[in-house]
Design a protein around this motif. Structure first.
Motif, PDB file in Angstrom:
ATOM      1  N   THR A   1      23.326  24.676  32.424  1.00  0.00           N
ATOM      2  CA  THR A   1      24.459  23.823  32.770  1.00  0.00           C
ATOM      3  C   THR A   1      24.331  23.435  34.235  1.00  0.00           C
ATOM      4  OG1 THR A   1      25.884  24.878  31.129  1.00  0.00           O
ATOM      5  CG2 THR A   1      26.966  23.645  32.877  1.00  0.00           C
ATOM      6  N   VAL A   2      24.420  22.152  34.511  1.00  0.00           N
ATOM      7  CA  VAL A   2      24.234  21.643  35.876  1.00  0.00           C
ATOM      8  C   VAL A   2      25.577  21.203  36.431  1.00  0.00           C
ATOM      9  CG1 VAL A   2      22.958  20.029  37.318  1.00  0.00           C
ATOM     10  CG2 VAL A   2      21.956  20.843  35.185  1.00  0.00           C
ATOM     11  N   SER A   3      25.858  21.592  37.658  1.00  0.00           N
ATOM     12  CA  SER A   3      27.103  21.205  38.321  1.00  0.00           C
ATOM     13  C   SER A   3      26.843  20.089  39.318  1.00  0.00           C
ATOM     14  CB  SER A   3      27.714  22.406  39.052  1.00  0.00           C
ATOM     15  OG  SER A   3      28.031  23.427  38.134  1.00  0.00           O
ATOM     16  N   SER A   4      27.754  19.132  39.342  1.00  0.00           N
ATOM     17  CA  SER A   4      27.636  18.046  40.310  1.00  0.00           C
ATOM     18  C   SER A   4      28.459  18.367  41.551  1.00  0.00           C
ATOM     19  CB  SER A   4      28.126  16.729  39.698  1.00  0.00           C
ATOM     20  OG  SER A   4      29.541  16.700  39.664  1.00  0.00           O
ATOM     21  N   SER A   5      28.215  17.613  42.605  1.00  0.00           N
ATOM     22  CA  SER A   5      28.966  17.819  43.846  1.00  0.00           C
ATOM     23  C   SER A   5      30.423  17.414  43.686  1.00  0.00           C
ATOM     24  CB  SER A   5      28.324  17.017  44.984  1.00  0.00           C
ATOM     25  OG  SER A   5      28.339  15.629  44.679  1.00  0.00           O
ATOM     26  N   LYS A   6      30.715  16.645  42.620  1.00  0.00           N
ATOM     27  CA  LYS A   6      32.088  16.194  42.386  1.00  0.00           C
ATOM     28  C   LYS A   6      32.856  17.121  41.453  1.00  0.00           C
ATOM     29  CE  LYS A   6      31.005  11.397  43.381  1.00  0.00           C
ATOM     30  NZ  LYS A   6      31.112   9.982  42.975  1.00  0.00           N
ATOM     31  N   GLY A   7      32.196  18.224  41.053  1.00  0.00           N
ATOM     32  CA  GLY A   7      32.930  19.252  40.336  1.00  0.00           C
ATOM     33  C   GLY A   7      32.769  19.285  38.840  1.00  0.00           C
ATOM     34  N   PHE A   8      32.164  18.257  38.220  1.00  0.00           N
ATOM     35  CA  PHE A   8      32.023  18.319  36.769  1.00  0.00           C
ATOM     36  C   PHE A   8      30.709  19.015  36.401  1.00  0.00           C
ATOM     37  CE2 PHE A   8      30.297  14.164  38.012  1.00  0.00           C
ATOM     38  CZ  PHE A   8      29.074  14.147  37.363  1.00  0.00           C
ATOM     39  N   LYS A   9      30.725  19.676  35.234  1.00  0.00           N
ATOM     40  CA  LYS A   9      29.560  20.403  34.755  1.00  0.00           C
ATOM     41  C   LYS A   9      28.957  19.682  33.558  1.00  0.00           C
ATOM     42  CE  LYS A   9      31.039  24.934  36.417  1.00  0.00           C
ATOM     43  NZ  LYS A   9      31.294  26.355  36.060  1.00  0.00           N
ATOM     44  N   VAL A  10      27.626  19.615  33.530  1.00  0.00           N
ATOM     45  CA  VAL A  10      26.921  18.891  32.479  1.00  0.00           C
ATOM     46  C   VAL A  10      26.033  19.858  31.707  1.00  0.00           C
ATOM     47  CG1 VAL A  10      25.430  16.938  31.942  1.00  0.00           C
ATOM     48  CG2 VAL A  10      26.868  16.870  33.995  1.00  0.00           C
ATOM     49  N   PRO A  11      26.269  20.019  30.397  1.00  0.00           N
ATOM     50  CA  PRO A  11      25.389  20.882  29.601  1.00  0.00           C
ATOM     51  C   PRO A  11      24.075  20.167  29.306  1.00  0.00           C
ATOM     52  CG  PRO A  11      27.073  19.923  28.200  1.00  0.00           C
ATOM     53  CD  PRO A  11      27.399  19.488  29.603  1.00  0.00           C
ATOM     54  N   VAL A  12      22.985  20.928  29.298  1.00  0.00           N
ATOM     55  CA  VAL A  12      21.651  20.391  29.026  1.00  0.00           C
ATOM     56  C   VAL A  12      21.128  21.053  27.751  1.00  0.00           C
ATOM     57  CG1 VAL A  12      19.313  20.085  29.909  1.00  0.00           C
ATOM     58  CG2 VAL A  12      21.249  20.089  31.499  1.00  0.00           C
ATOM     59  N   TYR A  13      20.746  20.225  26.781  1.00  0.00           N
ATOM     60  CA  TYR A  13      20.318  20.723  25.478  1.00  0.00           C
ATOM     61  C   TYR A  13      18.840  20.404  25.219  1.00  0.00           C
ATOM     62  CZ  TYR A  13      25.367  20.925  24.692  1.00  0.00           C
ATOM     63  OH  TYR A  13      26.703  21.184  24.815  1.00  0.00           O
ATOM     64  N   ASN A  14      18.263  21.161  24.277  1.00  0.00           N
ATOM     65  CA  ASN A  14      16.881  20.939  23.872  1.00  0.00           C
ATOM     66  C   ASN A  14      16.788  19.645  23.070  1.00  0.00           C
ATOM     67  OD1 ASN A  14      14.414  21.018  22.286  1.00  0.00           O
ATOM     68  ND2 ASN A  14      14.217  23.147  22.875  1.00  0.00           N
ATOM     69  N   GLY A  15      15.936  18.719  23.523  1.00  0.00           N
ATOM     70  CA  GLY A  15      15.832  17.412  22.890  1.00  0.00           C
ATOM     71  C   GLY A  15      14.616  17.232  22.001  1.00  0.00           C
ATOM     72  N   ASP A  16      13.972  18.350  21.598  1.00  0.00           N
ATOM     73  CA  ASP A  16      12.769  18.225  20.769  1.00  0.00           C
ATOM     74  C   ASP A  16      13.044  17.483  19.465  1.00  0.00           C
ATOM     75  OD1 ASP A  16      11.476  19.628  22.719  1.00  0.00           O
ATOM     76  OD2 ASP A  16      11.220  21.474  21.577  1.00  0.00           O
ATOM     77  N   GLU A  17      14.201  17.744  18.853  1.00  0.00           N
ATOM     78  CA  GLU A  17      14.513  17.072  17.588  1.00  0.00           C
ATOM     79  C   GLU A  17      14.684  15.567  17.772  1.00  0.00           C
ATOM     80  OE1 GLU A  17      17.787  18.710  15.453  1.00  0.00           O
ATOM     81  OE2 GLU A  17      16.720  20.528  14.870  1.00  0.00           O
ATOM     82  N   LEU A  18      15.158  15.145  18.935  1.00  0.00           N
ATOM     83  CA  LEU A  18      15.307  13.708  19.199  1.00  0.00           C
ATOM     84  C   LEU A  18      13.943  13.028  19.287  1.00  0.00           C
ATOM     85  CD1 LEU A  18      18.206  13.795  21.807  1.00  0.00           C
ATOM     86  CD2 LEU A  18      18.304  12.798  19.522  1.00  0.00           C
TER      87      LEU A  18
END
Length: 519
Positions: free
Chosen positions: A162-179
């Motif tokens: 999970t990556v946090s931005s400087s503006k406070g929101f958190k972004v989940p990162v998922y495995n994209g192999d199926e895509l």
């Protein structure tokens, strides 16, 4: 009583058109938009995928695919031909992209009139599971059965990071192999072609590629970044490719984590620069060993396409928004394709490579403009001067494993985990991991890889030397350059040996006195 019933029925009848309008506006909005885009993204060909921008298409919409392929070819032609064939072969490995004129001119964005295959339509099982989990989370009350299902989905849909931005929101990162695999299931493979892109078609794309000689690992990666607000913002693709240097299997395992981290931070930075909140990120990576004697090409590519007419189910475009990619395969009557191997991680001491220009042995070299982070050493862990006395007795060694300058051995230097960029001078013996420069001692030198010059009574390059060894005995697992000494030995060599005894195991003639060479 009757009066109250009459009033209630009257009110319900009055509210019915409003409810119907609201359902039509919100409940059907997404599927209607998807149907509209798909209806405008059909090629004029029955069984071939087409190019976005063709005036004979059904409209002005497009479909994006996530493609990462790696191919290799024998190093037995001139460089331009080897590079050309390696790139062509990469486009026939994994998702079939052969016989296409790719035009690298589109930006890496997918706007309102674009859909990502596997994410918006013919969804992967991972995407569908995430959507179901999010839907259950929005419910105020859950049954016991729904609670159990939500618990299973939360485990299945756990983000890689999970990556946090400087503006406070958190972004989940998922495995994209199926895509990535979804694109393979649409176009097919070299051995099992499906709705391939029309041969000779000119297709706009976002692309990165990396071509290099073995022996080394090369990698390719792609990230799909979903914007929270699709009305005003586009989704983003980030492509990246490069090669990798590993000391051991542990370093190799860290590569994927490093790539994911770099792409994720780049995506969040993009969002911050454009005041865009990212909903989620999907990342896929492929790694492959390119042996000596081969040229490898890694590509990361996002084409802008239109669907073959026959790729759209008989029930219409809207069904693509509802069905999974596996259901689509069955609808088309396709048999499942062989499993796609993303990470070729069969690492042995013979195929760990340290040759080539790169930042350090801990780092993946990126060609995508994203700055790589050290996976084992911090940027400040270096020194211009290091003095060694005996093994493991380096006054600044623990704090500064990397030397950019001079290392002195009084009488020896021995640090099998350091990198030296400069000069290594010792009275008797010197050992290190990577040397880019000069390694000079009286008795013996040792390095896993050296790009430069080794001078001593006995010189040992445990894996690779790109340059020259000058001494009584010279040994190299892989030699590219010149060995001058009484005894010269290489398991694999592309270069010249001069001495009383010259041995090149993979040479035209393995043993020749005075002069031996192999190219």
């Amino acid at each position: 009583m009757r009066k109250r019933i009459f009033i209630s029925l009257t009110a319900a009848l009055m509210l019915l058109p409003i409810a119907a309008f609201a359902f039509n506006l919100f409940g059907k909005a997404e599927s209607d938009k998807i149907k509209e885009v798909v209806d405008g993204a059909v090629s004029p060909y029955d069984s071939h995928t087409g190019a976005y921008g063709d005036r004979n298409n059904s409209g002005d919409s497009y479909i994006n695919l996530m493609c990462i392929n790696i191919g290799d070819v024998n190093d037995d032609m001139d460089n331009s031909m080897e590079n050309l064939i390696a790139e062509d072969r990469a486009k026939t490995q994994g998702t079939y992209l052969g016989q296409v004129n790719f035009i690298k001119q589109s930006s890496s964005f997918s706007g309102k009139n674009g859909l990502v295959w596997g994410y918006h339509i013919s969804k992967t099982e991972d995407v569908k599971a995430l959507e179901k989990m999010q839907k259950l989370k929005r419910k105020k009350q859950l049954t016991d059965e729904e609670k159990k299902e939500l618990e299973k989905l939360q485990k299945h849909c756990s983000p890689v990071i999970t990556v946090s931005s400087s503006k406070g929101f958190k972004v989940p990162v998922y495995n994209g192999d199926e895509l990535v695999d979804a694109g393979r299931k649409l176009l097919g493979t070299n051995d099992s072609k499906r709705f391939t892109i029309l041969p000779g078609e000119e297709v706009k794309c976002a692309e990165k590629k990396f071509i290099t000689e073995g022996p080394k690992y090369i990698w390719t990666s792609i990230a799909l970044c979903i914007s929270e607000d699709r009305e005003d913002n586009a989704n983003l693709f980030i492509n990246n490719v490069g090669d990798f240097v590993a000391r051991d299997k542990e370093d190799l395992k860290k590569l994927e984590q490093e790539i994911i981290r770099n792409l994720s931070h780049a995506a969040v930075r993009y969002g911050e620069e454009n005041n865009i909140v990212l909903k989620e990120i999907w990342i896929s990576t492929r790694l492959k060993w390119i042996p000596e004697g081969k040229v490898g090409c890694a590509i990361s590519l996002v084409p802008y396409l239109t669907l073959a007419k026959n790729a759209v189910p008989e029930d219409g475009a809207q069904t693509l928004a509802e069905m999974s990619i596996n259901e689509w395969e069955k609808e088309m009557g396709f048999s499942p394709l062989p499993e796609y191997k993303f990470m070729d991680t069969d690492l042995t001491p013979e195929n760990i490579s340290f040759s080539g220009e790169r930042e350090s042995v801990y780092t993946a070299k990126s060609t995508g403009g994203i700055k790589s982070e050290k996976s084992s050493a911090r940027k400040d862990e270096w020194t211009p001067l290091q003095i060694g006395f005996f093994k493991d007795h380096f006054p600044p060694a623990e704090k500064y494993p990397n030397i950019y300058g001079v290392r002195l051995g009084l009488p020896i230097t021995y640090d099998d985990g350091s990198c030296l960029y400069g000069i290594d001078l010792s009275a008797f013996f010197s050992a290190t991991t990577l040397v880019k420069g000069l390694q000079f001692t009286v008795v013996g030198t040792q390095a896993k890889t050296i790009d430069g010059l080794q001078v001593s009574i006995a010189n040992f390059a445990k894996e690779n030397i790109n340059g020259m060894q000058f001494g009584g005995v010279n040994y190299a697992e892989n030699s590219r350059g010149f060995q001058l000494g009484l005894v010269n030995y290489s398991k694999k060599a592309r270069g010249i040996q001069i001495g009383l005894v010259n041995i090149i195991e993979n040479g035209w003639i393995p043993f020749i006195p005075i002069l031996n060479l192999n190219f």
